[in-house]
Scaffold this motif. Sequence first.
Motif, PDB file in Angstrom:
ATOM      1  N   LYS A  64      -4.246   0.366 -47.514  1.00 38.80           N
ATOM      2  CA  LYS A  64      -5.151  -0.672 -47.011  1.00 38.80           C
ATOM      3  C   LYS A  64      -5.403  -0.411 -45.528  1.00 38.80           C
ATOM      4  O   LYS A  64      -4.466  -0.298 -44.727  1.00 38.80           O
ATOM      5  CB  LYS A  64      -4.549  -2.059 -47.195  1.00 38.80           C
ATOM      6  N   GLU A 112     -13.251   2.810 -53.305  1.00 36.91           N
ATOM      7  CA  GLU A 112     -13.048   1.389 -53.041  1.00 36.91           C
ATOM      8  C   GLU A 112     -12.283   0.792 -54.213  1.00 36.91           C
ATOM      9  O   GLU A 112     -12.768   0.771 -55.341  1.00 36.91           O
ATOM     10  CB  GLU A 112     -14.384   0.682 -52.851  1.00 36.91           C
ATOM     11  N   ASN A 166     -18.170   4.094 -45.465  1.00 31.93           N
ATOM     12  CA  ASN A 166     -17.682   2.798 -45.940  1.00 31.93           C
ATOM     13  C   ASN A 166     -16.259   2.491 -45.489  1.00 31.93           C
ATOM     14  O   ASN A 166     -15.689   1.475 -45.883  1.00 31.93           O
ATOM     15  CB  ASN A 166     -17.763   2.732 -47.461  1.00 31.93           C
ATOM     16  N   ALA A 167     -15.657   3.373 -44.690  1.00 32.98           N
ATOM     17  CA  ALA A 167     -14.308   3.108 -44.185  1.00 32.98           C
ATOM     18  C   ALA A 167     -14.363   1.944 -43.196  1.00 32.98           C
ATOM     19  O   ALA A 167     -15.049   2.009 -42.175  1.00 32.98           O
ATOM     20  CB  ALA A 167     -13.732   4.353 -43.519  1.00 32.98           C
ATOM     21  N   ALA A 168     -13.659   0.860 -43.502  1.00 32.53           N
ATOM     22  CA  ALA A 168     -13.692  -0.333 -42.659  1.00 32.53           C
ATOM     23  C   ALA A 168     -12.377  -1.076 -42.797  1.00 32.53           C
ATOM     24  O   ALA A 168     -11.649  -0.928 -43.792  1.00 32.53           O
ATOM     25  CB  ALA A 168     -14.859  -1.242 -43.065  1.00 32.53           C
ATOM     26  N   CYS A 226      -8.480   5.701 -38.528  1.00 32.21           N
ATOM     27  CA  CYS A 226      -8.083   4.534 -39.325  1.00 32.21           C
ATOM     28  C   CYS A 226      -6.559   4.442 -39.344  1.00 32.21           C
ATOM     29  O   CYS A 226      -5.861   5.447 -39.533  1.00 32.21           O
ATOM     30  CB  CYS A 226      -8.589   4.658 -40.766  1.00 32.21           C
ATOM     31  N   GLY A 259      -9.699  -3.651 -43.712  1.00 30.36           N
ATOM     32  CA  GLY A 259      -9.554  -4.507 -44.885  1.00 30.36           C
ATOM     33  C   GLY A 259      -9.842  -3.809 -46.192  1.00 30.36           C
ATOM     34  O   GLY A 259      -9.553  -4.362 -47.263  1.00 30.36           O
ATOM     35  N   LEU A 260     -10.424  -2.599 -46.147  1.00 30.18           N
ATOM     36  CA  LEU A 260     -10.750  -1.886 -47.376  1.00 30.18           C
ATOM     37  C   LEU A 260      -9.478  -1.329 -48.013  1.00 30.18           C
ATOM     38  O   LEU A 260      -8.645  -0.722 -47.347  1.00 30.18           O
ATOM     39  CB  LEU A 260     -11.719  -0.732 -47.085  1.00 30.18           C
ATOM     40  N   VAL A 261      -9.344  -1.531 -49.328  1.00 29.81           N
ATOM     41  CA  VAL A 261      -8.247  -0.934 -50.087  1.00 29.81           C
ATOM     42  C   VAL A 261      -8.768   0.353 -50.707  1.00 29.81           C
ATOM     43  O   VAL A 261      -9.792   0.346 -51.414  1.00 29.81           O
ATOM     44  CB  VAL A 261      -7.735  -1.894 -51.170  1.00 29.81           C
ATOM     45  N   THR A 262      -8.083   1.454 -50.445  1.00 30.88           N
ATOM     46  CA  THR A 262      -8.580   2.758 -50.879  1.00 30.88           C
ATOM     47  C   THR A 262      -7.416   3.650 -51.276  1.00 30.88           C
ATOM     48  O   THR A 262      -6.258   3.201 -51.345  1.00 30.88           O
ATOM     49  CB  THR A 262      -9.426   3.406 -49.770  1.00 30.88           C
ATOM     50  N   GLY A 264      -9.043  -5.389 -54.271  1.00 37.08           N
ATOM     51  CA  GLY A 264      -8.283  -5.894 -53.131  1.00 37.08           C
ATOM     52  C   GLY A 264      -6.902  -6.397 -53.467  1.00 37.08           C
ATOM     53  O   GLY A 264      -6.045  -6.497 -52.584  1.00 37.08           O
TER      54      GLY A 264
END
Length: 798
Positions: free
Chosen positions: A49, A134, A82-84, A65, A86-89, A137
């Motif tokens: 995350k 993505e 799209n890396a931001a 990140c 709060g993103l779960v990846t 969450g």
Amino acid sequence: MKVSYNWLRELVEISLGPEELAERLTLSGAEVERVERIVPAFSGVVVGKIAAVEDDPEKPGWKWCRVNVGGRTVTALCGAPNAAAGLVTAAAPPGAVLPGGKVEARKMGSRVSEAVLCSELELGLGEDESGVVELPGELSPGRPLEEALEIADAVLEIDVTPNRPDLLSVRGVARDVAALTGTGLIERPAEPLETGPPAGDEARVEIEDYGLCPRYCARLIRGVRVGPSPLAVRRRLRLGGIKPVNNVVDATNYLLLELGHPLHAFDHRALEGGGVIARPAREGESIVTIDGVERALSAGMLVIADREKPVAVAGVMGGLHSEIGELTDTVLLESAAFNPVSIRRTGRALGMSSEASRRFERGIDPTLPPAALDRTAALIVNLAGGEVAEGLIDRKQADSSPRTVVLRPERAGKLLGYPVSPDLAADTLGRLGLELKNRDQENREFSIPPWRPDLTREVDLIEEIARLAGFDRIPARLPSAGLLSPRDPPERTVPESAREILIGLGLDEVITYSFMDPKSLDRLGLAPADPIRRAGRISNPVNKEQCLLRTTLIPGLLEVLSGNYNRRVMPVNIFEWGVVFSLNGSGALEERPLLSLLLSGPSTEPDWRRPDPVLDFFSLKGVVELLAERLGLDQPAFSPLEHPVFQPGQCGRIEAGGKRLGTAGKVSGPLLEAYSISVPVFLAELEAGPFLAAAGEGARYRKLDQYPAVRRDMALVTEESLPYRAVAEAIERHRPELLEGYEIFDLYRGSQVPEGKKSFAFRLNYRSRCDTLCEATVNQTHREFQEALTRELGCSFR
């Protein structure tokens, strides 16, 4: 049908492994052709995350990140848009292995990148490399990715027979697994939350022909946002053999795999009038389907149309004009039941096949459209947002009552070889969804569920009992039945006898298509009114070159010869016993058997007429005569005939016992040229009816001769114009009782006979069945025979 093992486990409780389950299904009649184990192409990758993101001052567009990977935080340099925060990846820390290699910490400028944030392509999970994966969450950071996404799976590839359309879905297979293992089926009902104005205010549905479309349901979904589906949905579609498109279309395909019911989504704004009509296509209409191909429609094909034009080929493929695109915000969702025969004919006529048509043409559960529609609408809202309009539009005929079948348990036991009690039958069939309706002392009446169209007879229910109990339970026991020796009908024995005779003469049997090209009749040079041109046209031909039912076997034999001749495989001596079809005077289709023979190339048999023997008309004539003799026909008679298939002057009509038998001759040059053949070809086409009729008379036998035969040679001189047939008929009319047989062995023209004359040389065999012939008796009989021939033919002897 490809079925995910993990997906099955969501619908039914399974304690068996994939291979054990595959064996159990196969033994029950649902053959699993193979089990493909799905393993991740990576290791060591975890759920991560993103906690914080900052731009890299040295590399524009790239970001540093800080990623929580469960109990610790790592840094990763990432260029994904799209890396931001709060993103779960998916995060691959040092030591993780990706399809492209092992991950190691790297110094990037003044900082160290400790991990890799992965795209689908980098993980080997798909083709998308536009950004990092993505993930939902709710997934916990640090959890192994293969566990979180249930990557490890197995795909069971099932060979579904045409009578089991219920197995063309994950739920259908799960239902069978539940019945086989005695476990429970997990229900997954879904009723979408309805909001906003009623669907009927903006959309309408009409059915013009309930015979073609018994039911059509629709829902309106407003405010959807079209985009890619979540990874989990796309993976399941790929495992099922379907390519992902977008979240709306993927939702319909997801439920197609899960429930086996095809659905279609229309862009509501692209529909003129805002509604659809299920109707037969009109002459001259066409549609551009979603594959970009414009297809001409025939009258009677079922289409879904808006107010102006067709927007889908019902049950086969949607139209390009109304497909779901990036700008779609309102969806009209279709869930219908279509006539299986209509869908099959339409697909064949248009040369189209799809996952939807494959299911519709085998028959779907007619009660499923509303439930499938609700489940799909809820999934679309879940994947693409939006609101489901109030009300489900449902147009249908009156509901039909469930089918029932009566089972006699005692009869089931006799067929299966072990006792079947009424309770066992009720329990076994109940696990398949059959409901016990009525019972008496001997019978049990069961209601058949709508998803099993194959259960129509008592024996079908008995087979289901055997299937669930295991076919291996049926005892191996020899039947105690008396052996009968029925006499085979001529329709079976005569073709077999003809084959044996012709193969013994050196001919090879061929089997050609029952269809033919209309151009074949033109090549034969037939007159417009020739009966052979009265061919039946096939309504759904395999291709345009085979759209007629054959009326003659000649084109098929010439095509076989042409193929062999062009490959330098000679000689070609072939025959075919086959059925031909023709339209009678009232337009009805009739069929009859024919026997056709074809000879070409050099002969391997000696011939008294020429030093270098070749096949010719007389070779063909001899085959026909021997065949007639062996099969009990009268001696065939040949008379001159003109026919467009054959060379002028080298064609004959064949009769036997005063009835027409067929035609024979040398094939004409133009016809041979049309088939690229440049060697002489001799061909006969015979009616099979006389052969079959002769077989009904039975074989005639006599005792072997005890007394010797006496041979005489006879040279008969006639006018040049006298045909051999007239001589043979005269011999038959005046044939002495003692004349056992005769054969011609020479035909002479030359200095030994007067000009304008010819000499036939015959070998005669005289024999008595009572005693040994003396010389005087033979001489007198022979002299009287010659005198009779002289009186009729005006011949002389030398």
